[in-house]
Every structure is written in C-alpha cells, then in structure tokens.
Design an enzyme around this catalytic site. Sequence first.
Site, PDB file in Angstrom:
ATOM      1  N   ILE A   9      47.697  43.887  37.331  1.00  0.00           N
ATOM      2  CA  ILE A   9      48.034  45.294  37.104  1.00  0.00           C
ATOM      3  C   ILE A   9      48.250  46.048  38.407  1.00  0.00           C
ATOM      4  CG2 ILE A   9      46.761  45.343  34.934  1.00  0.00           C
ATOM      5  CD1 ILE A   9      44.500  46.769  36.328  1.00  0.00           C
TER       6      ILE A   9
ATOM      7  N   PRO B 193      38.484  40.889  38.806  1.00  0.00           N
ATOM      8  CA  PRO B 193      39.769  41.249  39.421  1.00  0.00           C
ATOM      9  C   PRO B 193      40.899  41.150  38.401  1.00  0.00           C
ATOM     10  CG  PRO B 193      39.083  39.058  40.120  1.00  0.00           C
ATOM     11  CD  PRO B 193      37.936  39.636  39.347  1.00  0.00           C
ATOM     12  N   CYS B 194      41.736  42.156  38.379  1.00  0.00           N
ATOM     13  CA  CYS B 194      42.903  42.174  37.494  1.00  0.00           C
ATOM     14  C   CYS B 194      44.135  42.414  38.357  1.00  0.00           C
ATOM     15  CB  CYS B 194      42.764  43.256  36.430  1.00  0.00           C
ATOM     16  SG  CYS B 194      41.401  42.984  35.279  1.00  0.00           S
ATOM     17  N   GLN B 195      44.482  41.432  39.163  1.00  0.00           N
ATOM     18  CA  GLN B 195      45.575  41.595  40.123  1.00  0.00           C
ATOM     19  C   GLN B 195      46.926  41.745  39.438  1.00  0.00           C
ATOM     20  OE1 GLN B 195      44.780  37.991  42.274  1.00  0.00           O
ATOM     21  NE2 GLN B 195      43.470  39.010  43.773  1.00  0.00           N
TER      22      GLN B 195
END
Length: 817
Positions: free
Chosen positions: A452, A448-450
């Site tokens: 971005i 997860p890359c929250q």
Amino acid sequence: MTNSKRKSSSNGNIADPASASVPEKKIKGVKEEKEDLSNAAVVVEVPASNDRDSPVRISGRKTEKKEEKTKTIGSAEIAKGTEPPKEFIQAKRHFTEALVDGRVHFKLGDDGYVQAGEGEDSYICRVVEMFEGLDGESYFCAQWFYRAKDTVIQACSNLIDDKRVFLSEIKDDNPLDCLIEKLKIVRVPLDAEVGTKRSMLSNGNYYYDMSYLVPFSTFQNLPPDNEVDGNESDSTISSESDSNVAVAKVMKIKDDKRSVMRMLDLYSGCGAMSTGLCLGANIANVNLVTRWAVDLNTYACESLKLNHPETEVRNESAEDFLLLLKEWEKLCQSFSLVGGGDPMSVEKDETENEEDDGVDDNGVGLDEEIFEVEKVLSICYGDPKEIKKRGLYLKIRWKNYGPEEDTWEPIDGLGDCQDKIKQFVVEGFSSKILPLPGDVDVICGGPPCQGISGFNRFRNKESPLDDEKNKQLVVYMDIVEYLKPRFALMENVVDIVKFAKGFLGRYALGRLVSMNYQARVGLMTAGSYGLPQFRMRMFMWGARPSEKLPQYPLPTHNVVTRGVSPVEFDSNAVIHDDIKGAELEKELYIGDAISDLPPVSNDEERDKIPYGDTPKTEFQKFIRLKKKDMPGFVGIDSSDHLLYDHQPYKLNEDDYQRSCQIPKRKGACFRDLKGVRVRDDNRVEWDPDVERVYLPSGKPLVPDYAMSFVEGRSTKPFARLWWDEIVPTVVTRAEPHNQAILHPLQDRVLTIRENARLQGFPDYYKLLGPIKERYMQVGNAVAVPVARALGYSLAMSCKGTATEGAVFILPKKFPNL
C-alpha cells in the site's frame, strides 16, 4: 423521524437504516379502531403514569412538519463521539401494541424488518416505543441493528456469519407503516463458536452478541440484559461467558498488582512499541513484560535483545514462527506436557534403528564415524541449512565438539536421541521459550504492508490481499487467532485505512470481530503526546470477551494534526472534541528535543561519547534519565549513562560540500545555492546570468535532480531543519537529496540519536548494526510516548478501572506522575 441515522455504506461509513424515500401507505384502522378497545390486537394505549418516555415526548419540543418526517427518511452524519441530535416528535399518547397494515401485529420489544430503498435489503430494528404524534399520525421508535456489511467492515463482511448482526445505540422515530414484517433476533454469548451460536437460534432469524458504535469503529460487549430496550425474556440466552459477566477475571489483577503479564511483540523491529507499552503499563502498576519478540531483521533483533535481555528474541519470519508454534504444541503434546496429540513420531525411528543391521544402503558400515548428540540447543521452522528443504529443525551440540561445530538438523533424522529431545522440550516448556495458546496476555505488532506504500507504482487496488507484500497482515491475524491473547494491539500506517477504500483496515477489523474479539480503531499523532513530529499512525485494539476493551488516551500536547483523517474513517482521529477547553501542554519543537546534544562532525566514528552539556528543557531532562530512574522501568540497570549512537550518516564528499554551502538559517535549502532562481510561481530554474558552478570532483554544485524534484516546486533537497520546527516524520534513510534532514547549525544530517530523540527513545536505549541499519530501526519504530500512553490505557483495562467510552484523559504531567 430522522434525528439519528446510519451513515451511507457507499461512502465507507454506516448505512442509513432508512435512507430511501418511503411511499405513502395507509395505516389500516389505527385511528378508527383505537377507539374500539375491544379489539385489543389493534391498539393498546399506555397509561401516561406508567410511560417513562411520555413526559419527554409531551415536553413541548418543536415538532417538525409532517412532510419532513413521513415522506423521506434521509441520511445524516453523526459527529464523532457525540450522540445523534435528538429531535423528538411530540406524543399525544403511547401504545404497547399495534396492527400494521391490518395484518402484522407488533408489540413493544418486537424485532422487525423496516422498509428500505428499492433493491436494498430491508433494515433491521427493535421496536422500543410506539405512539401517536400530535399530528394524528402513528410512529415507532427503532433501535437499529447492523449487518456486517452496514458497519465499517463493509467489503470484508464475508468474514462474518450472515446470521450475525450488531446492536447499535442509535434510535430514531419513523412512521409506523415503515414496518414490514416481524422477525426474531436472539442474544447469544460472544465467546462461542459460530456453530454453537447458530444452534441457539432455534426459530430465530438472526443472532447478536456485540454492540457496534460509529465513533472509533467500535465493536464491544453488549450491555447487561436489563440495559437493552425491549422485551428480551424470550430472545436472550444466558451464559457465564456473555458480555461483561467475567468481571472477576478482569478484576483479579487488583489482588496481585504485580502479576506478570506476558507480551509477544511481532514485527518487533528494535522494540520501541513493546518498550513503550511496558513503561506505560508499569506506571499504572501492571507488570507487563515483553516475553517474546519476532523480527526478520538480524540487527533489529540484536538491538532488542541488548535492551531487553529478559526477552526470547527470534530472528525469523512471522510465517515460520507460526508454523513453529504449531509444531511446538505437537511436541509438548507428544511428551504429555499439554493435552491432546499423539506420541512423538521419532519413537518409530528409534524402533527401526534397533533392528538396523549396521550397514547403510550402500553397504558401508555405519560405525566408521558416529556423531553423538550432547544437547539440543534451539528449535526453528524453515530451512536453516539452506538446502531447500523446509521443516522443523533442532540446533545440535555434538559430543566432543565445540560451539563452532553446532549444526541445524531436521528432527526427522534424530530418531535415536528421543531422550535429548524430550529434555529440551520439557525444559523449554517450563521456561516458556515459545508460547502455547493461552500463554500470551498481549500481542502487539505492526505487520508491514508494503503493497500500500505510495512509493509502490504497482499497487493492487482491486484486490490488496492478493499482493504478497500485504500478506503479513493475514499472518498477524492468524497468529492472534492461534494464540488467543487477552489483548491485541496492531499498529500501521494510515494508508491501511485509506488505500483501496480502507480495505486492509476493514479486513483486520473483520478478522478480529470474526474471532469474537472486541475491537476499535484510532488514529494517533505522535506530536500530540510530546514529540516534535507530525507522524500519524493507526492503532487497532482487540480484547477478548472477558476483558474491558482498552481506550485511546487523548492528546496531552497542543499539536495541530497535519493533513486530514481518511474519509473512510473520519470518526477515528483521537482528538479532543473541544480543543479550546482541553488542558494541553505546549507543543515541542526540534530545539526542545536535541539542542543539548554535543556537536559532531560529518565523519564522527565514536559510538559513545560524554554529554558535555546539561539538559536545557524538561524533555531533555526526561529523555536523559537512567534506566532505573525512568518511570515504569522494571529490571536491572547496567548502563554507564554515556551518549550512544550520536553518529550521522557520512555524506559523500560532493554532498558534504553542498551541505557546507547551505546557509545556517531557517528555510535554507538548495534554492540558496549559486545559479538557482525562483520564479513567481515558486518553481526553480537556472539563472541565465550565472555560470553553473562545479565542485572539485567535477560534479555540479546544484544537481539536476534537485531542480526537477516535484517539477521544481520542492524545497526539500539539502534543506536545513530549524529549532522552532516540527518534522513531518522521522525517516529511515538519512540522505538529503529529497528531504529536509540537515542539522540547523552543523554541516551534516541528523544523527541516529537525534532521530531517536524525535521518536521518544530514552537515551539509554542503545542500537546495534551498521549506521544505515540503525537509522532504519529508528525510522520504522513506533513513537515511544504514543506506545507508553497506550500501555497505560491497557493497564487501566486490565485493572478494571477504565472508564466508559472510547477515549480518556491521561493524568496531568504524564508520565511524570
């Protein structure tokens, strides 16, 4: 000549190897001295009969004007998946060597610096041809090398050794006087450490161990030595680990088609990605099994374990999982199960206990109550006792106590039960409860890359990796680096190659290449593989040097990709170059996926119900298959073939009343409610001639947020979906306030199962947890048909039957082969 150029590094593509205006330079003595063959260091002409390229050069192709070829070396975009346009300069004769500027002696196969623009580093090339054009000027054909900063890695080139360059397939013609100086580029084995590669340089300037191709941002094994242009006799270092030498390793699975390949699913969610990969690989007769899975969400872990009882599912953070793996390896080493390491430190504790005088620090006798370890049950890294003391813990079953009294204990406090710990470690090593480096064949996952997310107003555009919400990308790559799987597949939202000029995507690719993994990036749309959904996702392949880098399966269904590919990665969309010539199946719509499901009410509470109706479409027939009948399924089928999870999120009374008043027709939404007027500019406003309507609760029928959403231009609040539509994406929150999610004919939102159908989950795949949690599991999942197609591609690489190129066509009617 500028027929095939590097793309400019300023726009996220490839730097043109000669993008600057080249000033006039006199080529000393070439014309004058070539008549004097006694001066062989100046010009040596190649006999036409021995020159393979000469007939091509003299075949009558149109020569562009001298001004266009010698004054400026410009830039040109390279179409995805195509060779650069070939515009040959006609050749009068060829040379094997030449003196440039009267001082630098170049031969065919030499490497050299090429003049670049002012303030730019000189470009790097190999001279593969030298000739005199019909215009009397002298030219050379360059095969270009890329520095890391010239590739798609760009801003993350600090991950790559500055002595490392990448061979390209791009060749073009340039004026001979663009060459500046000679240099030496040494070919080295890919599967070696940076220090080893540098030691092989000797007196060389750079080394290369990979090819770089613009389409799909591909880094891959070099072709065999005899396929590389130029004289490599003094610049190539042979190694059994180089390029594709280890073909026997790739092909060995052919001899044992059912050899088990073990997969680790990181950030697994409920297991959609690994499920699809396994189904696809098994269709191709490769026995891929999800052996381990890790996720922080408890309910998602329970769902995965229910559907994959063979999987060791760990409910913990990826960071703790990595720390645990390192401690596990130390434990295995301490008991001589693997090489290295020291004897287990608890031996010292045991010795200390033997000398204990039976009194604790407070003078109290220790034999008043003794707890004896009966068995070690499990292991973890973290703070399971929630005492703010992180470390390695063992779960203990105490003698004469039941399971309800099991506790987590720090391993440092268990110095007097080494035998029990050893028994646990030996048995765990044998059953592979945790993977050691080399145990994993495939790692898949979507970190997860929250940070971005477009919903995050505080996104760090300047330094995305400084945002804690993006740190999981680093952790994912750290786990790959530690375990060294044969293959890695990372999935993520398209924003990873859009946000901050695609920095995070470049970082991930750079990490793989820095670890000597072959790699490529593709953007795939779910609907193109047989779903009524436009969702696009990024998939990044990685493969060890001894493996064949997997390809991307081309679309099977005629779905037009919505939106555009990110400018920074415009050559990465997985699409047919000739869409009209492709044999594609008809696109699927919502009705094709869910029209057979029985009606349920807003307050449906049953977790499983009979189907009631027969399937109406091929999609419905396939999705309803029992486990044992599903192509690619391997295992035991214990399902009862009822319909699971066909429950909607229960709307509150006000929202339910609003939904009941939305007309049952295509395009209906809150705009159809009483008191709303649509202006000519497609914005909504209150109708002054209509008194505002209120619900029995006293709340307005049309809420203010619906009128103001997207400045009154949106049609999404309380919108009905329709049978002949394709959804943009499957959402994680089933609330109708700002998205179209109402059923076409029933006064409710789509159920969990209807959403699962839109993601391609087989109906037998049952989910666990509260209703909201199950919606999240489905919405966060990778579309199963996309993963299935990628699994088939993985199997082709494992078997050594994959074709050349970055994409391939799936068998007709896949997966019903």
